[in-house]
Scaffold this motif. Sequence first.
Motif, PDB file in Angstrom:
ATOM      1  N   PRO A   1      12.930 -56.146  15.092  1.00 34.71           N
ATOM      2  CA  PRO A   1      13.417 -54.880  14.531  1.00 34.71           C
ATOM      3  C   PRO A   1      12.483 -53.700  14.821  1.00 34.71           C
ATOM      4  O   PRO A   1      11.266 -53.872  14.929  1.00 34.71           O
ATOM      5  CB  PRO A   1      13.472 -55.164  13.027  1.00 34.71           C
ATOM      6  N   THR A   2      13.090 -52.539  14.928  1.00 39.55           N
ATOM      7  CA  THR A   2      12.300 -51.326  15.150  1.00 39.55           C
ATOM      8  C   THR A   2      11.474 -51.002  13.911  1.00 39.55           C
ATOM      9  O   THR A   2      11.768 -51.471  12.814  1.00 39.55           O
ATOM     10  CB  THR A   2      13.204 -50.122  15.491  1.00 39.55           C
ATOM     11  N   TRP A   3      10.428 -50.212  14.117  1.00 38.36           N
ATOM     12  CA  TRP A   3       9.583 -49.768  13.006  1.00 38.36           C
ATOM     13  C   TRP A   3       9.231 -48.304  13.226  1.00 38.36           C
ATOM     14  O   TRP A   3       9.408 -47.769  14.309  1.00 38.36           O
ATOM     15  CB  TRP A   3       8.345 -50.649  12.844  1.00 38.36           C
ATOM     16  N   TRP A   4       8.785 -47.649  12.168  1.00 36.36           N
ATOM     17  CA  TRP A   4       8.521 -46.220  12.195  1.00 36.36           C
ATOM     18  C   TRP A   4       7.025 -45.945  12.143  1.00 36.36           C
ATOM     19  O   TRP A   4       6.283 -46.628  11.461  1.00 36.36           O
ATOM     20  CB  TRP A   4       9.188 -45.546  10.996  1.00 36.36           C
ATOM     21  N   ALA A   5       6.613 -44.921  12.864  1.00 35.29           N
ATOM     22  CA  ALA A   5       5.228 -44.461  12.823  1.00 35.29           C
ATOM     23  C   ALA A   5       5.231 -42.948  12.645  1.00 35.29           C
ATOM     24  O   ALA A   5       5.919 -42.248  13.390  1.00 35.29           O
ATOM     25  CB  ALA A   5       4.500 -44.830  14.117  1.00 35.29           C
ATOM     26  N   PRO A   6       4.511 -42.435  11.654  1.00 35.32           N
ATOM     27  CA  PRO A   6       4.418 -40.983  11.519  1.00 35.32           C
ATOM     28  C   PRO A   6       3.702 -40.399  12.733  1.00 35.32           C
ATOM     29  O   PRO A   6       2.703 -40.950  13.194  1.00 35.32           O
ATOM     30  CB  PRO A   6       3.619 -40.776  10.241  1.00 35.32           C
ATOM     31  N   PHE A   7       4.239 -39.323  13.262  1.00 36.00           N
ATOM     32  CA  PHE A   7       3.654 -38.701  14.453  1.00 36.00           C
ATOM     33  C   PHE A   7       2.551 -37.750  14.002  1.00 36.00           C
ATOM     34  O   PHE A   7       2.696 -36.533  14.013  1.00 36.00           O
ATOM     35  CB  PHE A   7       4.731 -37.989  15.252  1.00 36.00           C
TER      36      PHE A   7
ATOM     37  N   VAL B   1      -2.305 -41.568  13.138  1.00 40.76           N
ATOM     38  CA  VAL B   1      -1.544 -42.735  13.594  1.00 40.76           C
ATOM     39  C   VAL B   1      -1.333 -42.707  15.107  1.00 40.76           C
ATOM     40  O   VAL B   1      -1.342 -43.745  15.761  1.00 40.76           O
ATOM     41  CB  VAL B   1      -0.192 -42.824  12.854  1.00 40.76           C
ATOM     42  N   VAL B   2      -1.164 -41.516  15.662  1.00 38.91           N
ATOM     43  CA  VAL B   2      -0.968 -41.352  17.114  1.00 38.91           C
ATOM     44  C   VAL B   2      -2.132 -40.516  17.648  1.00 38.91           C
ATOM     45  O   VAL B   2      -2.010 -39.312  17.830  1.00 38.91           O
ATOM     46  CB  VAL B   2       0.388 -40.679  17.422  1.00 38.91           C
ATOM     47  N   PRO B   3      -3.284 -41.165  17.884  1.00 37.35           N
ATOM     48  CA  PRO B   3      -4.463 -40.409  18.288  1.00 37.35           C
ATOM     49  C   PRO B   3      -4.434 -39.920  19.731  1.00 37.35           C
ATOM     50  O   PRO B   3      -5.218 -39.045  20.100  1.00 37.35           O
ATOM     51  CB  PRO B   3      -5.608 -41.396  18.073  1.00 37.35           C
TER      52      PRO B   3
ATOM     53  N   VAL C   1       2.220 -43.047  28.282  1.00 33.32           N
ATOM     54  CA  VAL C   1       1.695 -43.932  27.245  1.00 33.32           C
ATOM     55  C   VAL C   1       1.432 -43.156  25.964  1.00 33.32           C
ATOM     56  O   VAL C   1       0.880 -42.055  25.991  1.00 33.32           O
ATOM     57  CB  VAL C   1       0.382 -44.606  27.715  1.00 33.32           C
ATOM     58  N   ILE C   2       1.828 -43.743  24.848  1.00 33.69           N
ATOM     59  CA  ILE C   2       1.500 -43.225  23.525  1.00 33.69           C
ATOM     60  C   ILE C   2       0.687 -44.297  22.819  1.00 33.69           C
ATOM     61  O   ILE C   2       1.109 -45.455  22.742  1.00 33.69           O
ATOM     62  CB  ILE C   2       2.765 -42.903  22.714  1.00 33.69           C
ATOM     63  N   ILE C   3      -0.488 -43.927  22.330  1.00 36.48           N
ATOM     64  CA  ILE C   3      -1.335 -44.859  21.598  1.00 36.48           C
ATOM     65  C   ILE C   3      -0.988 -44.741  20.121  1.00 36.48           C
ATOM     66  O   ILE C   3      -1.019 -43.652  19.554  1.00 36.48           O
ATOM     67  CB  ILE C   3      -2.835 -44.544  21.812  1.00 36.48           C
ATOM     68  N   VAL C   4      -0.658 -45.870  19.489  1.00 35.55           N
ATOM     69  CA  VAL C   4      -0.314 -45.894  18.073  1.00 35.55           C
ATOM     70  C   VAL C   4      -1.265 -46.860  17.366  1.00 35.55           C
ATOM     71  O   VAL C   4      -1.376 -48.020  17.742  1.00 35.55           O
ATOM     72  CB  VAL C   4       1.148 -46.330  17.852  1.00 35.55           C
ATOM     73  N   ASP C   5      -1.943 -46.337  16.356  1.00 39.55           N
ATOM     74  CA  ASP C   5      -2.846 -47.147  15.542  1.00 39.55           C
ATOM     75  C   ASP C   5      -2.127 -47.467  14.241  1.00 39.55           C
ATOM     76  O   ASP C   5      -1.929 -46.591  13.407  1.00 39.55           O
ATOM     77  CB  ASP C   5      -4.130 -46.368  15.276  1.00 39.55           C
ATOM     78  N   ARG C   6      -1.722 -48.710  14.068  1.00 43.55           N
ATOM     79  CA  ARG C   6      -0.940 -49.103  12.891  1.00 43.55           C
ATOM     80  C   ARG C   6      -1.790 -49.281  11.644  1.00 43.55           C
ATOM     81  O   ARG C   6      -1.275 -49.516  10.574  1.00 43.55           O
ATOM     82  CB  ARG C   6      -0.185 -50.401  13.166  1.00 43.55           C
TER      83      ARG C   6
END
Length: 78
Positions: A34-40, A44-46, A54-59
């Motif tokens: 399933p998809t998940w959400w990350a605040p931009f 979270v997205v450094p 490429v987008i780096i996402v730190d969960r």
Amino acid sequence: MVSSPAGEPMGSVKSVNNFGAGDLLEIAPGDGSPTWWAPFTLEVVPEVRLADGVIIVDRRLKWKPRKNSAVPTEVVLL
């Protein structure tokens, strides 16, 4: 492509939405889960590398505890 700060693939951006409280990235994992959400946000997205796609996402978000509070010092985005 979305990857972790360590370079591990996490999926791709399915959509970008704003429901009134800031932009959210909907991430579609490459394994079909399933998809998940990350605040931009910068926390979270450094890093966004447009040229590389490429987008780096730190969960993992780190929170500073309040004095005399039971607030956790670390929160994991699910």
